[in-house]
Design an enzyme around this catalytic site. Structure first.
Site, short mmCIF file in Angstrom:
data_model
loop_
_atom_site.label_atom_id
_atom_site.label_comp_id
_atom_site.label_asym_id
_atom_site.label_seq_id
_atom_site.Cartn_x
_atom_site.Cartn_y
_atom_site.Cartn_z
N GLU A 89 0.85 -1.20 0.00
CA GLU A 89 0.00 0.00 0.00
C GLU A 89 0.88 1.24 0.00
OE1 GLU A 89 -2.43 1.85 -0.20
OE2 GLU A 89 -4.29 0.72 -0.04
N ASN A 147 -10.36 4.42 1.03
CA ASN A 147 -9.40 4.27 -0.05
C ASN A 147 -9.55 5.39 -1.07
OD1 ASN A 147 -7.43 2.12 -0.09
ND2 ASN A 147 -9.11 0.67 0.04
N ASP A 184 -9.66 0.76 -4.89
CA ASP A 184 -8.61 0.81 -3.88
C ASP A 184 -7.88 2.14 -4.03
OD1 ASP A 184 -6.30 0.00 -2.11
OD2 ASP A 184 -7.36 -1.91 -2.18
#
Length: 278
Positions: A12, A134, A184
């Protein structure tokens, strides 16, 4: 192409540091910040960062915001936020020098998450009732922000004032529910295109400012694409983190590039990450 083959359980928070000219990214579940040359491990889960100056990063963790000294690895907590049942997730600096980041339940409990902003020492909760925050990113003119709750399949848009604080209520800008896509991480390029990693689809998809789909870049062998970032000396390389999380042994064998970081040169031209003003 594979940029870095070290497998992340949950990759991430990719961002290109404009001073150091290198990529940083996180493995949330292994509590680690990576660059290609070095890694830093924390006592808590960490997920997103912005640059404060040439030698320091602002790091979002499960307990708050930290100031990391890149040379020594030392860090101090600037602000405490969160609870034992939550952790940080996506985050990015805005055009006004603020830093947005999301908190979520460690087991993705419905509605346990929220989105926060840090700006010049002030920490404020912006939105709550979110399950998986997100897609935090900002239009090139700094007048609007995007974010998503992955659990809903919808990307929101909200206007910002001159100081970067939200004005009015967020509105649905992109609804991916009919396609079964999971938004995302996201980033906006120099032409105003919205690039969104879509968890489970193994791709980063580009959308025009009106929300219309333009094209997608696939992450072969890695279906859980998680966060895009533009970088490289010409800002024309698209970097993408991916994840191994929730994949059993057979799935990991079937998708051998999962958890690795991809790089796709010549995709589009990105914008430099703004400096966070503390």
């Amino acid at each position: 192409m594979i940029f870095d083959a070290r497998p992340c359980e949950l990759g991430e928070g990719a961002f290109w540091h404009p001073v150091h000219e290198r990529l940083f990214w996180f493995d949330i579940l292994n509590r680690t910040l990576h660059s290609q040359e070095k890694s830093w491990t924390f006592p808590h889960m960490v997920s997103a960062a912005g640059w404060l100056d040439a030698e320091h990063l602002l790091i979002a963790s499960e307990v708050g915001l930290h100031r990391l000294d890149l040379a020594s690895g030392g860090h101090e907590v600037l602000a405490h936020v969160g609870s034992p049942g939550t952790r940080s997730n996506d985050g990015r600096a805005d055009r006004q020098g603020g830093f947005w980041f999301g908190l979520m339940g460690k087991r993705a409990e419905p509605g346990a998450g929220s989105i926060w902003r840090w700006h010049r020492g002030e920490l404020r909760r912006l939105f709550d009732g979110i399950t998986i925050p997100n897609a935090i990113c900002f239009t090139s003119d700094g007048r609007a922000a995007h974010f998503a709750d992955t659990a809903t399949g919808r990307v929101m848009k909200v206007a910002l004032d001159a100081g970067g604080w939200p004005v009015g209520e967020p509105e649905v800008w992109l609804d991916l529910t009919s396609e079964g896509l999971n938004p995302d991480g996201a980033v906006i390029d120099s032409e105003g295109l919205f690039w969104n990693a879509q968890w489970g689809a193994g791709r980063v998809a580009a959308y025009a400012p009106d929300g219309s789909f333009l094209r997608a870049v696939e992450t072969p062998g890695a279906p859980q694409s998680s966060c895009p970032a533009f970088g490289g000396t010409d800002m024309r390389t698209l970097f993408v983190t991916t994840a191994l999380e929730h994949m059993d042994e057979s799935a990991r064998k079937a998708h051998p590039a999962s958890g690795q970081v991809f790089a796709f040169p010549g995709i589009a031209r990105g914008l430099p990450e703004p400096q966070v003003l503390s």
